[in-house]
Design a protein around this motif. Sequence first.
Motif, PDB file in Angstrom:
ATOM      1  N   ALA A 141       0.869  -1.156   0.046  1.00 19.41           N
ATOM      2  CA  ALA A 141      -0.102   0.005   0.151  1.00 19.41           C
ATOM      3  C   ALA A 141       0.981   1.377  -0.014  1.00 19.41           C
ATOM      4  O   ALA A 141       1.979   1.286   0.633  1.00 19.41           O
ATOM      5  N   CYS A 142       0.480   2.371  -0.937  1.00 15.58           N
ATOM      6  CA  CYS A 142       1.372   3.597  -0.807  1.00 15.58           C
ATOM      7  C   CYS A 142       0.259   4.756  -0.528  1.00 15.58           C
ATOM      8  O   CYS A 142      -0.950   4.470  -0.545  1.00 15.58           O
ATOM      9  N   LEU A 143       0.732   5.722   0.097  1.00 14.61           N
ATOM     10  CA  LEU A 143       0.144   7.114   0.052  1.00 14.61           C
ATOM     11  C   LEU A 143       0.177   7.956  -0.952  1.00 14.61           C
ATOM     12  O   LEU A 143       1.399   8.247  -1.688  1.00 14.61           O
ATOM     13  N   TRP A 144      -0.982   8.635  -1.607  1.00  9.01           N
ATOM     14  CA  TRP A 144      -0.801   8.934  -2.779  1.00  9.01           C
ATOM     15  C   TRP A 144      -1.476  10.454  -2.457  1.00  9.01           C
ATOM     16  O   TRP A 144      -2.388  10.651  -1.934  1.00  9.01           O
ATOM     17  N   PRO A 145      -0.720  11.572  -3.005  1.00  9.96           N
ATOM     18  CA  PRO A 145      -1.327  12.700  -2.667  1.00  9.96           C
ATOM     19  C   PRO A 145      -2.540  13.196  -3.240  1.00  9.96           C
ATOM     20  O   PRO A 145      -2.791  12.641  -4.214  1.00  9.96           O
ATOM     21  N   SER A 146      -3.450  13.799  -2.178  1.00  7.62           N
ATOM     22  CA  SER A 146      -4.771  13.827  -2.853  1.00  7.62           C
ATOM     23  C   SER A 146      -5.432  15.144  -2.289  1.00  7.62           C
ATOM     24  O   SER A 146      -4.760  15.947  -1.723  1.00  7.62           O
ATOM     25  N   LEU A 156      -3.739   0.235  -2.974  1.00  7.97           N
ATOM     26  CA  LEU A 156      -3.158  -0.906  -2.758  1.00  7.97           C
ATOM     27  C   LEU A 156      -3.762  -1.816  -4.022  1.00  7.97           C
ATOM     28  O   LEU A 156      -5.105  -1.816  -4.364  1.00  7.97           O
ATOM     29  N   ASP A 157      -3.070  -2.755  -4.368  1.00 11.76           N
ATOM     30  CA  ASP A 157      -1.807  -3.217  -4.343  1.00 11.76           C
ATOM     31  C   ASP A 157      -0.848  -2.233  -5.227  1.00 11.76           C
ATOM     32  O   ASP A 157      -1.456  -1.944  -6.430  1.00 11.76           O
ATOM     33  N   VAL A 158       0.164  -1.963  -5.060  1.00 11.76           N
ATOM     34  CA  VAL A 158       1.109  -1.322  -5.898  1.00 11.76           C
ATOM     35  C   VAL A 158       2.377  -2.039  -6.606  1.00 11.76           C
ATOM     36  O   VAL A 158       3.414  -1.548  -6.727  1.00 11.76           O
ATOM     37  N   GLY A 159       2.558  -3.228  -6.579  1.00 12.11           N
ATOM     38  CA  GLY A 159       3.279  -4.116  -6.916  1.00 12.11           C
ATOM     39  C   GLY A 159       3.767  -5.310  -6.220  1.00 12.11           C
ATOM     40  O   GLY A 159       4.787  -6.111  -6.642  1.00 12.11           O
ATOM     41  N   ASP A 296       6.184  17.289  -3.833  1.00 11.02           N
ATOM     42  CA  ASP A 296       7.525  16.430  -3.627  1.00 11.02           C
ATOM     43  C   ASP A 296       6.931  14.956  -3.647  1.00 11.02           C
ATOM     44  O   ASP A 296       6.596  14.774  -2.231  1.00 11.02           O
ATOM     45  N   PRO A 297       7.352  13.896  -4.315  1.00 11.02           N
ATOM     46  CA  PRO A 297       7.026  12.517  -4.027  1.00 11.02           C
ATOM     47  C   PRO A 297       7.696  12.105  -2.796  1.00 11.02           C
ATOM     48  O   PRO A 297       7.291  11.052  -2.387  1.00 11.02           O
ATOM     49  N   ARG A 298       8.801  12.456  -2.414  1.00 13.19           N
ATOM     50  CA  ARG A 298       9.588  12.052  -1.291  1.00 13.19           C
ATOM     51  C   ARG A 298       8.715  12.171   0.221  1.00 13.19           C
ATOM     52  O   ARG A 298       8.866  11.530   0.994  1.00 13.19           O
ATOM     53  N   ARG A 299       7.681  13.182   0.047  1.00 15.09           N
ATOM     54  CA  ARG A 299       6.769  13.077   1.156  1.00 15.09           C
ATOM     55  C   ARG A 299       6.032  12.168   1.588  1.00 15.09           C
ATOM     56  O   ARG A 299       5.486  11.628   2.549  1.00 15.09           O
ATOM     57  N   ALA A 300       5.688  11.207   0.310  1.00 17.15           N
ATOM     58  CA  ALA A 300       5.001  10.170   0.391  1.00 17.15           C
ATOM     59  C   ALA A 300       5.626   9.006   0.192  1.00 17.15           C
ATOM     60  O   ALA A 300       4.973   7.879   0.070  1.00 17.15           O
ATOM     61  N   ASN A 301       6.997   9.031   0.714  1.00 16.69           N
ATOM     62  CA  ASN A 301       7.760   7.651   0.396  1.00 16.69           C
ATOM     63  C   ASN A 301       7.517   6.660   1.427  1.00 16.69           C
ATOM     64  O   ASN A 301       7.305   6.916   2.691  1.00 16.69           O
ATOM     65  N   GLY A 302       7.257   5.456   0.882  1.00 19.25           N
ATOM     66  CA  GLY A 302       7.102   4.352   1.640  1.00 19.25           C
ATOM     67  C   GLY A 302       6.046   3.564   1.472  1.00 19.25           C
ATOM     68  O   GLY A 302       4.712   3.984   1.691  1.00 19.25           O
ATOM     69  N   GLY A 303       6.283   2.485   0.895  1.00 20.56           N
ATOM     70  CA  GLY A 303       5.087   1.371   0.654  1.00 20.56           C
ATOM     71  C   GLY A 303       5.109   0.608   1.701  1.00 20.56           C
ATOM     72  O   GLY A 303       6.036   0.156   2.153  1.00 20.56           O
ATOM     73  N   VAL A 304       3.909   0.250   2.191  1.00 18.59           N
ATOM     74  CA  VAL A 304       3.722  -0.585   3.454  1.00 18.59           C
ATOM     75  C   VAL A 304       3.168  -2.236   2.846  1.00 18.59           C
ATOM     76  O   VAL A 304       2.091  -2.351   2.314  1.00 18.59           O
ATOM     77  N   PHE A 305       4.071  -3.026   3.254  1.00 15.56           N
ATOM     78  CA  PHE A 305       3.482  -4.640   3.146  1.00 15.56           C
ATOM     79  C   PHE A 305       2.548  -4.992   4.061  1.00 15.56           C
ATOM     80  O   PHE A 305       2.684  -4.815   5.257  1.00 15.56           O
ATOM     81  N   VAL A 313       8.057  -1.478   5.818  1.00 13.35           N
ATOM     82  CA  VAL A 313       8.150  -0.075   5.024  1.00 13.35           C
ATOM     83  C   VAL A 313       9.183  -0.228   3.853  1.00 13.35           C
ATOM     84  O   VAL A 313      10.304  -0.496   4.242  1.00 13.35           O
ATOM     85  N   LYS A 314       8.725  -0.334   2.764  1.00 14.18           N
ATOM     86  CA  LYS A 314       9.498  -0.424   1.521  1.00 14.18           C
ATOM     87  C   LYS A 314       9.643   1.340   1.055  1.00 14.18           C
ATOM     88  O   LYS A 314       8.860   1.735   0.424  1.00 14.18           O
ATOM     89  N   SER A 315      10.864   1.698   1.083  1.00  9.87           N
ATOM     90  CA  SER A 315      11.345   3.112   0.831  1.00  9.87           C
ATOM     91  C   SER A 315      11.821   3.029  -0.603  1.00  9.87           C
ATOM     92  O   SER A 315      12.266   1.753  -1.230  1.00  9.87           O
ATOM     93  N   HIS A 316      11.732   3.948  -1.337  1.00  7.11           N
ATOM     94  CA  HIS A 316      11.965   4.021  -2.946  1.00  7.11           C
ATOM     95  C   HIS A 316      13.616   3.762  -2.738  1.00  7.11           C
ATOM     96  O   HIS A 316      14.482   4.354  -2.124  1.00  7.11           O
ATOM     97  N   GLY A 317      14.008   2.982  -3.937  1.00  4.43           N
ATOM     98  CA  GLY A 317      15.410   2.733  -4.020  1.00  4.43           C
ATOM     99  C   GLY A 317      16.255   3.906  -4.050  1.00  4.43           C
ATOM    100  O   GLY A 317      17.403   3.709  -3.703  1.00  4.43           O
TER     101      GLY A 317
END
Length: 367
Positions: A141-146, A156-159, A296-305, A313-317
């Motif tokens: 699951a990811c947080l998407w600016p809205s 979710l799911d994003v991958g 800034d996409p870094r503000r929403a960085n972090g996909g949660v398994f 929490v998966k942070s962007h590579g």
Amino acid sequence: MTEEHPQELRAAPRTVISVDAMGGDRGAAAVVAGISLSATKNPDIRFILHGQRDELERLVARRKPLRGRVEIRHADGVVTMDAKPSHVMRHGQDTSMWSAIDSVRNGEATVAVSCGNTGALMLLSIMRLRKLPGVNRPAIACLWPSRNPGGFNVMLDVGADVRADERDLLQYALMGTSYARNGLGLERPRVGLLNVGTEENKGRAELKAAHDLIDAAAESANYSFVGFVEGGDIPSSKVDVIVTDGFTGNVALKTGEGTAKLLSDFMREAFTATPLSKMAALLAYTSLRRLKKRMDPRRANGGVFLGLNGTVVKSHGASDATGVSAAVKLAFELAQSGFTERLAARVAASNATEPESVRELAGGSKR
């Protein structure tokens, strides 16, 4: 703090986060800088940092906010971005990623954070932490600016898995709802199912079936189902949780990130094109900074398994210090809310009290 003082770290009544320091594109320096930012902002965080001891001790020693707040766990191996997940599963016991996940498995940390290889991280998380009873396919699951008051939607799911049938999509709705409650503070989240149109006769067969399942479970699971939503609704205020399969979600996520960067580049070019535009940029400096921060996409960085016996929490590579800090902030907030336990209770309750209407729509069987 290094490994020679583990008792002091474990005795501290603080939230401990396990961090894979070696997996990102920018290396351990960016990770240590990121956790240092987090430590500066929040005195209640402690870290178990996994990676090559000599390098990590040198980097941590330079960061005053980390004094007395880091335990270093040595790991020789590094999971590279091009590593095959199956190979890591067979031969990765000495890696920082494996060690970071095991700290959660052993109860030493509440959440694990990694910038590393997504496929390897998901497979290791599934194998080491195991899926929650009743969960067929874990999700990211990811947080998407809205436009919502909280500033974000959950998708979710994003991958995690490119496939998802109607029962998987129902499970994603339940897990996404729990995440929205604990991560965004929403009492009754609004759930939408991503499709090529909002009409009920559109989409693949499994989407139509999932529509009926998610609708039937809404009352007992305490969420509002808004029906099908389209790509344009993802950042809208119409919905709080967007449910989709991993293939579609990942394409949407990468498209959104690319578009945000493109718009940022266009704006930079526009405001530096001429002396007059540079003057306009100077006059609009405060507003432009506010806009840049919001985009800034870094503000929403972090996909949660989601769907595991532990939170990862998966942070962007390619995360820099700001991105890593955002991922750690998310991990800390989830840990503070008792998210892992709440999600497990939500899944267990949904399996035990699944409405008869859902069982009938699903063919009477439960996986």
